[in-house]
Design an enzyme around this catalytic site. Structure first.
Site, PDB file in Angstrom:
ATOM      1  N   GLU A 176     -22.886 -52.897 -18.403  1.00  0.00           N
ATOM      2  CA  GLU A 176     -23.926 -52.497 -19.343  1.00  0.00           C
ATOM      3  C   GLU A 176     -23.512 -52.835 -20.782  1.00  0.00           C
ATOM      4  O   GLU A 176     -22.339 -53.091 -21.059  1.00  0.00           O
ATOM      5  CB  GLU A 176     -24.162 -50.981 -19.211  1.00  0.00           C
ATOM      6  N   ASN A 208     -31.587 -55.613 -20.216  1.00  0.00           N
ATOM      7  CA  ASN A 208     -30.746 -55.279 -21.372  1.00  0.00           C
ATOM      8  C   ASN A 208     -29.537 -56.210 -21.490  1.00  0.00           C
ATOM      9  O   ASN A 208     -28.609 -55.948 -22.242  1.00  0.00           O
ATOM     10  CB  ASN A 208     -30.286 -53.814 -21.292  1.00  0.00           C
ATOM     11  N   HIS A 258     -27.443 -56.964 -18.988  1.00  0.00           N
ATOM     12  CA  HIS A 258     -26.289 -56.691 -18.123  1.00  0.00           C
ATOM     13  C   HIS A 258     -26.113 -57.782 -17.074  1.00  0.00           C
ATOM     14  O   HIS A 258     -27.073 -58.416 -16.647  1.00  0.00           O
ATOM     15  CB  HIS A 258     -26.329 -55.281 -17.509  1.00  0.00           C
ATOM     16  N   ASP A 309     -21.494 -56.021  -7.050  1.00  0.00           N
ATOM     17  CA  ASP A 309     -21.533 -54.578  -7.318  1.00  0.00           C
ATOM     18  C   ASP A 309     -22.113 -53.804  -6.142  1.00  0.00           C
ATOM     19  O   ASP A 309     -22.645 -54.393  -5.196  1.00  0.00           O
ATOM     20  CB  ASP A 309     -22.342 -54.302  -8.598  1.00  0.00           C
TER      21      ASP A 309
HETATM   22  C1  GLP Z   1     -29.400 -55.114 -10.965  1.00  0.00           C
HETATM   23  C2  GLP Z   1     -28.074 -55.721 -10.456  1.00  0.00           C
HETATM   24  C3  GLP Z   1     -27.785 -57.006 -11.138  1.00  0.00           C
HETATM   25  C4  GLP Z   1     -29.075 -57.796 -11.208  1.00  0.00           C
HETATM   26  C5  GLP Z   1     -29.993 -57.157 -12.203  1.00  0.00           C
HETATM   27  C6  GLP Z   1     -31.377 -57.775 -12.274  1.00  0.00           C
HETATM   28  O1  GLP Z   1     -29.306 -53.824 -11.406  1.00  0.00           O
HETATM   29  N1  GLP Z   1     -26.923 -54.893 -10.491  1.00  0.00           N
HETATM   30  O2  GLP Z   1     -26.758 -57.689 -10.436  1.00  0.00           O
HETATM   31  O3  GLP Z   1     -28.822 -59.108 -11.607  1.00  0.00           O
HETATM   32  O4  GLP Z   1     -30.029 -55.779 -12.052  1.00  0.00           O
HETATM   33  O5  GLP Z   1     -32.147 -57.430 -11.186  1.00  0.00           O
HETATM   34  P1  GLP Z   1     -33.508 -58.113 -10.806  1.00  0.00           P
HETATM   35  O6  GLP Z   1     -33.153 -59.453 -10.259  1.00  0.00           O
HETATM   36  O7  GLP Z   1     -34.120 -57.227  -9.746  1.00  0.00           O
HETATM   37  O8  GLP Z   1     -34.318 -58.190 -12.034  1.00  0.00           O
END
Ligand code: GLP
Length: 240
Positions: free
Chosen positions: A142, A135, A137, A67
């Protein structure tokens, strides 16, 4: 799903890097699906170490990131283009023409999403690395996203913008939209490696492992996939 429980973030990062390295050693032109966020940073550091020790080369490897935020220039410190360069690509021998991320900084986001989807259809990802949002995702899919979803422009959930504001000066600076691989794109990968570390992920990991499949919890789509490995540390596993 194969669950690997480890002690802490250090061990999680080492195990994840071993799995990626083993693939790249076995298949020098492997196609990797890559993730951003805080979680895979340790894995990238370990992969860079392995590269410096001469254990792995990324010369023939191609990559597709999950993404990218909309509206941030590629040079913006919080863009995922910048993240990938500074935390990984600049430190290994990967060829930048084999690296792919959605183009969030173009005027027509819908067209950029379609182009990325087309590239994904022509590729075959050997291993998709995933983090998980609190959440549930994956990528930026989402809650409520259909499991059949392909690459699209998503309006980020307030929970996600709040979770990610730690990387920005304020909530207002966190983009409201992103381009993300859809759940269906993610499920096309040959193998999937999901990483979760820390207490803030314990509830999501409990739902993923103990709960059923529902579009209200995007990561549960992985239950449909035949080759998923989940690495969790003690804190992320604390509600199991
Ligand atoms: C982000 C990314 C995800 C990631 C997630 C968790 O927003 N788009 O690809 O896996 O949230 O992030 P973190 O590893 O900082 O907890």
């Amino acid at each position: 799903m194969k669950i690997i429980k480890v002690k802490d973030y250090e061990e999680l990062s080492a195990r994840a890097a071993e799995i990626v390295a083993e693939l790249v050693q076995r298949k020098e032109d492997a196609c990797l699906g890559l993730a951003t966020g805080g979680t895979p940073l340790g894995m990238y550091r370990k992969l860079i170490e392995k590269h410096r020790l001469g254990e792995i080369s990324f010369k023939n490897v191609s990559t597709f990131n999950l993404d990218e935020y909309c509206e941030l220039e590629k040079t913006h410190p919080q863009s995922y283009h910048h993240y990938m360069r500074t935390n990984f690509f600049n430190h290994v021998d990967i060829e930048m023409d084999k690296v792919h991320l959605p183009e969030g900084d173009t005027a027509d986001h819908e067209a950029a999403a379609q182009r990325y989807n087309q590239l994904l259809k022509e590729a075959r990802i050997d291993l998709q690395v995933l983090g998980i949002g609190s959440n549930g995702h994956i990528g930026f899919n989402e809650p409520g996203t259909p499991f059949s979803q392909e690459t699209f422009v998503v309006r980020l959930a307030e929970k996600t913008r709040n979770d990610n504001k730690r990387f920005f000066n304020s909530l207002e600076e966190v983009p409201e939209h992103a381009i993300t691989m859809g759940i269906n794109n993610i499920l096309q990968a040959e193998a999937i490696l999901l990483l979760a570390s820390g207490k803030s992920k314990a509830e999501a990991i409990h739902k993923l492992i103990k709960g059923g499949m529902t579009e209200e919890f995007p990561a549960s789509a992985l239950k449909n996939h035949k080759n998923v490995t989940v690495i969790i540390d003690e804190e992320a596993a604390s509600l199991l």
